[in-house]
Design a protein around this motif. Structure first.
Motif, PDB file in Angstrom:
ATOM      1  N   GLY A  45      66.287  66.388  30.961  1.00 61.52           N
ATOM      2  CA  GLY A  45      66.318  65.561  29.677  1.00 61.52           C
ATOM      3  C   GLY A  45      64.824  65.765  29.713  1.00 61.52           C
ATOM      4  N   MET A  46      64.018  65.766  30.343  1.00 62.74           N
ATOM      5  CA  MET A  46      62.648  64.876  30.953  1.00 62.74           C
ATOM      6  C   MET A  46      62.189  66.357  29.270  1.00 62.74           C
ATOM      7  SD  MET A  46      61.381  62.409  31.463  1.00 62.74           S
ATOM      8  CE  MET A  46      61.845  60.744  31.898  1.00 62.74           C
ATOM      9  N   SER A  47      62.280  67.489  29.861  1.00 68.64           N
ATOM     10  CA  SER A  47      61.693  69.218  29.256  1.00 68.64           C
ATOM     11  C   SER A  47      62.712  68.737  28.007  1.00 68.64           C
ATOM     12  CB  SER A  47      62.199  69.944  30.042  1.00 68.64           C
ATOM     13  OG  SER A  47      61.208  69.908  31.586  1.00 68.64           O
ATOM     14  N   THR A  48      63.654  68.108  27.405  1.00 69.38           N
ATOM     15  CA  THR A  48      64.209  67.994  26.510  1.00 69.38           C
ATOM     16  C   THR A  48      62.686  67.420  25.450  1.00 69.38           C
ATOM     17  OG1 THR A  48      66.275  68.365  27.431  1.00 69.38           O
ATOM     18  CG2 THR A  48      66.137  67.910  24.898  1.00 69.38           C
ATOM     19  N   GLY A  49      63.275  65.859  26.075  1.00 74.88           N
ATOM     20  CA  GLY A  49      62.007  65.359  25.136  1.00 74.88           C
ATOM     21  C   GLY A  49      60.245  65.950  24.941  1.00 74.88           C
ATOM     22  N   VAL A  50      59.768  67.070  25.910  1.00 75.98           N
ATOM     23  CA  VAL A  50      58.657  67.492  25.716  1.00 75.98           C
ATOM     24  C   VAL A  50      59.127  68.136  24.023  1.00 75.98           C
ATOM     25  CG1 VAL A  50      57.322  68.987  26.749  1.00 75.98           C
ATOM     26  CG2 VAL A  50      58.207  67.173  27.650  1.00 75.98           C
ATOM     27  N   VAL A  51      60.604  69.214  24.308  1.00 70.99           N
ATOM     28  CA  VAL A  51      60.175  70.068  23.294  1.00 70.99           C
ATOM     29  C   VAL A  51      60.829  69.468  22.181  1.00 70.99           C
ATOM     30  CG1 VAL A  51      61.833  70.982  22.470  1.00 70.99           C
ATOM     31  CG2 VAL A  51      62.310  71.303  24.997  1.00 70.99           C
ATOM     32  N   VAL A  52      60.666  68.100  21.525  1.00 65.46           N
ATOM     33  CA  VAL A  52      60.821  66.894  20.710  1.00 65.46           C
ATOM     34  C   VAL A  52      59.779  67.155  19.962  1.00 65.46           C
ATOM     35  CG1 VAL A  52      61.389  64.968  19.757  1.00 65.46           C
ATOM     36  CG2 VAL A  52      63.102  65.760  21.496  1.00 65.46           C
ATOM     37  N   ILE A 160      59.704  71.989  33.778  1.00 71.60           N
ATOM     38  CA  ILE A 160      60.906  71.437  34.516  1.00 71.60           C
ATOM     39  C   ILE A 160      61.170  72.663  36.019  1.00 71.60           C
ATOM     40  CG2 ILE A 160      62.001  73.881  33.686  1.00 71.60           C
ATOM     41  CD1 ILE A 160      64.063  71.525  33.582  1.00 71.60           C
ATOM     42  N   CYS A 161      60.336  73.166  36.489  1.00 68.92           N
ATOM     43  CA  CYS A 161      60.506  73.618  37.575  1.00 68.92           C
ATOM     44  C   CYS A 161      60.096  72.772  38.881  1.00 68.92           C
ATOM     45  CB  CYS A 161      59.427  75.211  37.728  1.00 68.92           C
ATOM     46  SG  CYS A 161      60.062  76.463  36.357  1.00 68.92           S
ATOM     47  N   VAL A 162      59.017  72.219  38.030  1.00 67.34           N
ATOM     48  CA  VAL A 162      58.223  71.587  39.243  1.00 67.34           C
ATOM     49  C   VAL A 162      59.295  70.146  39.099  1.00 67.34           C
ATOM     50  CG1 VAL A 162      56.598  69.297  39.894  1.00 67.34           C
ATOM     51  CG2 VAL A 162      55.876  72.003  38.447  1.00 67.34           C
TER      52      VAL A 162
END
Length: 208
Positions: A45-52, A160-162
């Motif tokens: 979810g956090m990575s999706t926010g970074v995509v946004v 996302i890896c970390v």
């Protein structure tokens, strides 16, 4: 883009991802309260926010916050509200009877709240304003929006890896402890403390 620039950005992104911050604390809290799956879902979810944020930067929307400081303050207030909501929910969970095998919180809910928490974090917006443009060149053969998307993709991949590793580790630890009577209540209280602390930090930080 120049390979040297991409490697330098990847290294910087790795250092930033490894430094404990609000996103990592959010993932840690969900791993503690909902197990390994909850921690990984929070990381996604956090990575999706970074995509946004990346898409917003590529479209030039991020610069709007620099021109309109009041908009950034609205984002800050929304972020504080989300974190306080999560803290209250965790406290309410800690007050429930300690029932073995009780269902954990919805993975969809964890994902959505992770996205909203990241998107409503003004520090991420400021990061895109101050950090990412340092690796963008108007003289490069790629258009600036394409460069921003490429850098954002690298940031998501590293993050996302970390973050998934943090989510798994905290989730596995909580899974080992939750079999003991009463531990789940304390895990929920720990998660509430983390969420509340993040809200306090966001409320007192200087965004200038």
């Amino acid at each position: 883009m120049d390979l040297g620039i991409l490697l330098a950005f990847t290294g910087a992104a790795l250092v930033i991802a490894l430094v404990p911050g609000p996103d990592m604390m959010f993932i840690l809290a969900n791993g503690i309260s909902s197990g390994p799956r909850g921690g990984v879902v929070a990381a996604v979810g956090m990575s999706t926010g970074v995509v946004v944020h990346t898409a917003a930067a590529a479209l030039g929307l991020t610069a709007m916050f620099q021109a309109v400081p009041a908009a950034l303050e609205v984002v800050r207030i929304a972020g504080i509200a989300f974190l306080l909501y999560l803290a209250v929910q965790s406290l309410r969970s800690s007050a429930l009877p300690d029932v073995r095998g009780a269902p954990t919180r919805s993975m969809r809910r964890i994902y959505v709240l992770a996205v909203l928490t990241n998107v409503s974090n003004p520090k991420v917006i400021l990061f895109y304003l101050a950090f990412v443009p340092q690796f963008v060149s108007v003289a490069a053969p790629w258009p600036v929006p394409v460069q921003l998307l490429a850098l954002g993709g690298l940031l998501v991949a590293v993050g996302i890896c970390v973050d998934a590793g943090v989510g798994l580790a905290s989730g596995w630890l909580s899974s080992l402890l939750v079999s003991r009577p009463g531990v789940q209540r304390w895990l929920d209280r720990a998660a509430a403390l983390l969420f509340g602390g993040l809200a306090l930090r966001l409320a007192t930080e200087d965004l200038r």
